[in-house]
Each structure stands twice: as structure tokens, then as C-alpha cells.
Design an enzyme around this catalytic site. Structure first.
Site, short mmCIF file in Angstrom:
data_model
loop_
_atom_site.label_atom_id
_atom_site.label_comp_id
_atom_site.label_asym_id
_atom_site.label_seq_id
_atom_site.Cartn_x
_atom_site.Cartn_y
_atom_site.Cartn_z
N LYS A 114 0.86 -1.18 0.00
CA LYS A 114 0.00 0.00 0.00
C LYS A 114 0.89 1.22 0.00
CE LYS A 114 -4.49 0.77 0.16
NZ LYS A 114 -5.54 -0.07 -0.41
N THR A 198 -15.42 -3.93 -8.61
CA THR A 198 -15.72 -4.19 -7.20
C THR A 198 -17.20 -4.54 -7.05
OG1 THR A 198 -13.97 -2.71 -6.54
CG2 THR A 198 -15.63 -3.18 -4.88
#
Ligand code: NAD
Length: 439
Positions: A114, A198
Site C-alpha cells: 500500500k 468491485t
């Protein structure tokens, strides 16, 4: 002048934190070597950088940026880049940790990573945002790469930002390198279907698991908190399949109609006016049926079959979990339910389908984008949709089977499933038992 305190090097993850308490539960059902567990307590690498940016007024501002690769045993690191005033090394490290599990759960050949920059992007001009994004890549270029660590959009970053990042990396390396970033614009090597991935992933999970409880579109009511990229697209998919969506909300509040909402109309109003409540504020649209304005807190407590948090983290907590009347919660947002709330929901018989499974469609199609970039051969929207469905349905069923076998929650089962894969990969490099065996 005060010298800022240097940001510390990534520290071992405390197994006592809220997030990792879930992992501890899963550990009871996994045979994980001590070597693997010790390895997973520490992020593999973390980088803190300063990014000087020439602002439009000629001044110079220096921003703090981070990239953490938590684990890359199963493949290169994969994870988004967040632009937010609250971004810190600690936050980036925790998000990289969860990406490690999400990628393992979906069996993607990636580890977890990340990144982020501590910035309020809404205060920057477009030119400043571009300089910041390119400056970030300049600063971390030696730390990332299509075979090392691959970037993607996250909170307040989008396809445009990804395009700048890919371009900057390609300039530095003096070769086209589309595989270093996913979530790019289609014209720059992005994938068909990434924008709705998603929602499509969540839709497939819902369609697969709800019939196990004899919940079909015709007898299922749904409330969705958050009407953004993920929530609104999922609302359309569920609506199209015949589920009755009775409530939706955004940051300004929500609307409720027991007979069902007109989702296409709401989407078009939201697009035009940036708010769901505007449906009630203008006479021209108040002929849409009998709808009631409700708060986000009310939406969570509605008597519906399915509740879908698709907005922010920490929405269902110890304070409101006992009031939830939905029987099934599908987490599209990351971390919408606290671990304290999990226990209360469990005691009340509410089944929670966890974020790392339900919202994993995004990272799965990011993987497809990376594969297409490396092959130079691009898939149709149908191919992307079918491959996503095959993969996420298989993992949803496998997670359900683990939950049944051990009589554990779907969340714990998801961590068990991911940990098994991570453990196998870590142990394949050798364990204490292996080295202590006599030849
Ligand atoms: P988005 O910014 O497009 O949408 C967020 C929505 O939530 C907006 O409609 C906003 O108005 C609403 N919202 C904000 N505060 C709210 C509040 N207090 N109550 C109710 N609604 C509120 O973001 P998104 O991309 O749709 O992401 C939503 C969630 O899904 C986030 O947790 C994100 O991490 C997660 N997620 C998104 C993706 C993706 O591909 N978009 C992938 C994985 C996880």
C-alpha cells in the site's frame, strides 16, 4: 525552526490490535509454522519519502509519502495509493497487511502493499496534483516495478492519477511500463470492466451465497449505505437482477421506500446533482413514489434482509450492532464492522460476509489488467466479467465450505483460507522442522 520527528521504520505488527485480533481467531484453525507466523508479524519493507512540489504561486511545499510492501512471498506487492490528510506510515502498513490477505484469499499471485501521501488533494490545482503524483513516483521508483510492487487507485486517487504515475515510471525507466500501475485509463492500457469490478465481484458473491439461505431476488430486500463508485454500481446490478432495493444513502443522508426504489432514476439524479437528497428538494422529482428521507444511522437499522455498507470504515460498532435488523451483511466498504460489533452480530444471528472476500473484485480485475499489460493482448468486457465471476465464485464457495467445516464465521473462514495459502508459500522456502530432519 522545529525539526520534524523522523518517521520510524515499520514496526512489528501488534497481534493485540483490533485488526489482528481477527487473525488470532483464524490461527486456531490453521496449522501454521512458527516460522511463517513470525514472518507475517513484520512488514517486508517500508519507504518514507519527502516530495518537494513547486506550487502554482511559486512557493515550494514538501509532502510526506509512503510505500509499504508487507509480504511478497506469493508474488510482487499489490496495493493502492491513498491521498488523504490522515495518511501515516502506520495506516499504510495496516492496509498493506490486509492487502496481503485479500490477494491470498483470491489466489492472486501477489503479495500485499500500500502507499499514500499525507495531503488534502482537494486543496491542490490539477497541475499541482500532477506534479505531486509524478514526484511521488520519482521518489519511490527504485522500490516499485511490474515484478516488484504494483500501484493502483485508492481513496482520492483515480485513473488520471494512475496514468500520470505509469507515464512517470516509464520516463524514468526509458521504456513503456504499463504493468507498474493498474486502474489506468483504458486508452493507456487499462482493462475493460475495471471501473465496475468491485461491484461486479460483490454481485457475484451475493448471487452465489444468498440462495443457500433460500433468499432469491424475488424475496430479498436490500439497503445500501454509500452510493459511490462501488455502492451505486452494485445497486444497479442488484436492481437489474430483480432484488428489491428499499434504501440507499450517501454522505448527505438517505432515502427509504419499502416498495422499492427506482435505482436508474436515482443514479441519474445523483450524477446530475451530486446528492441523493436532492430527490426531495425539487418538486420536479418528487413524483417518484412514496419515499422517506432517513439518516445513515437509520438506514443501518432498517428491517431488511440484506445490508450493504459501501461507504466508510467503522460504521457498525458496539454502539449500534444490537440494533441491526438485517440478517445478512455484505461488506463492500473496507472495514465497516469493528471486531466488537462482530461479536454482537454473531450473538444476534446476523451473518457477515467479510470485506476481503466481498470487495475483492477490484484487485482481481487489477490482476487481469496486469496480465493483459504483460501479454500485450487485451480482453473483451465479457472475458473480464466471466473470468472475474469464475474466480470470485470459486473462492466464495471455498470460504463457505471452510466456515461450515469448522463452524466458524465467514470472516474467520476467509482468514483461514488466506492464511493456509500464505503459510504454504512461506513454508515452501523451508521451516525449522525441515532443517532439523536427519537426512
Ligand atoms: P466513493 O468515494 O466513490 O463513494 C463513497 C460513497 O460513500 C459516496 O456516495 C459518499 O457520499 C458516501 N459516504 C461518505 N460518507 C458517508 C456516510 N457517513 N454515510 C453514508 N455514506 C457516506 O468510494 P468507493 O470507491 O465507492 O468506495 C466505497 C468503499 O468501498 C470504501 O470503503 C472503499 O475502500 C471500498 N472499496 C472500493 C473499491 C473500488 O474499487 N471502488 C474496491 C475495494 C473497496
Amino acid at each position: 525552526m522545529t525539526i520534524p520527528t523522523p518517521v520510524s521504520h515499520p514496526t512489528p505488527l501488534s497481534l493485540l490490535s483490533d485488526a489482528s485480533s481477527r487473525l488470532e481467531k483464524a490461527l486456531q484453525y490453521v496449522t501454521l509454522s512458527k516460522d511463517a507466523l513470525d514472518r507475517l508479524k513484520y512488514p517486508k519493507a517500508g519507504l518514507t519519502v519527502s516530495i518537494p512540489v513547486r506550487m502554482d504561486d511559486g512557493s515550494l511545499r514538501v509532502f510526506q509519502g509512503y510505500r509499504v510492501r508487507y509480504d511478497d512471498t506469493r508474488g510482487p506487492g499489490k496495493g493502492g495509493v491513498r491521498y488523504h490528510p490522515n495518511v501515516s506510515l502506520d495506516e499504510v502498513q495496516s492496509l498493506a497487511f490486509w492487502m496481503t490477505f485479500k490477494c491470498a484469499l483470491l489466489n492472486l499471485p501477489f503479495g500485499g502493499a500500500k502507499g499514500g501521501i499525507t495531503v488534502n488533494p482537494k486543496e491542490l490545482s490539477r497541475q499541482e496534483l500532477e506534479r505531486l503524483s509524478r514526484g511521488y513516483v520519482d521518489a519511490i521508483a527504485d522500490f516499485i516495478g511490474p515484478d516488484i510492487d504494483i500501484l493502483a487507485p485508492d481513496v482520492y486517487t483515480n485513473a488520471m492519477v494512475m496514468g500520470w504515475m505509469m507515464d512517470q515510471y516509464s520516463i524514468i525507466k526509458r521504456k513503456a511500463s504499463p504493468g507498474v500501475v493498474t486502474g489506468k485509463p483504458l486508452a493507456l492500457g487499462g482493462s475493460e470492466g475495471r471501473d465496475t469490478a468491485t461491484a461486479m465481484g460483490a454481485f457475484n458473491v451475493i448471487k452465489t451465497l444468498l440462495p443457500l439461505f433460500e433468499q432469491y431476488p424475488s424475496n430479498t430486500t436490500v439497503a445500501i449505505q454509500g452510493f459511490g463508485k462501488a455502492g451505486a454500481a452494485l445497486a444497479s446490478l442488484l436492481d437489474g437482477a430483480g432484488y428489491r432495493i428499499v434504501a440507499v444513502s450517501d454522505s448527505q443522508g438517505g432515502i427509504y421506500a419499502p416498495q422499492g426504489l427506482d435505482i436508474p432514476k436515482i443514479r441519474s439524479y445523483k450524477r446530475d446533482r451530486q446528492s441523493i437528497q436532492s430527490l426531495y428538494c425539487h418538486d420536479t422529482v418528487c413524483d417518484m413514489g412514496e419515499q422517506e428521507i432517513i439518516s445513515n444511522e437509520d438506514l443501518l437499522k432498517l428491517d431488511v434482509d440484506v445490508l450493504i455498507p459501501a461507504a466508510l470504515e467503522n460504521q457498525i460498532t458496539a454502539a449500534n450492532a444490537a440494533d441491526i435488523r438485517a440478517r445478512y451483511i455484505f461488506e463492500v466498504a473496507n472495514g465497516p464492522t469493528t471486531s466488537a460489533a462482530d461479536q454482537i452480530l454473531d450473538a444476534h444471528g446476523v451473518l457477515v460476509f467479510p470485506d476481503i472476500l466481498v470487495n475483492a473484485g477490484g484487485v482481481t480485475v487489477s490482476y487481469f489488467e496486469w496480465v493483459q499489460n504483460r501479454n500485450g493482448l487485451y480482453w473483451t468486457a465479457e472475458e473480464v466479467r466471466d473470468r472475474l465471476a469464475t474466480r470470485i465464485v470459486a473462492e466464495a464457495k471455498a470460504t463457505w465450505a471452510i466456515a461450515q467445516d469448522h463452524k466458524i464465521s465467514m470472516r474467520t473462514a476467509a482468514y483461514v483460507h488466506a492464511l493456509n495459502r500464505l503459510g504454504q508459500a512461506l513454508d515452501a522456502k523451508g521451516t525449522q522442522d525441515y532443517y532439523n530432519q536427519t537426512p
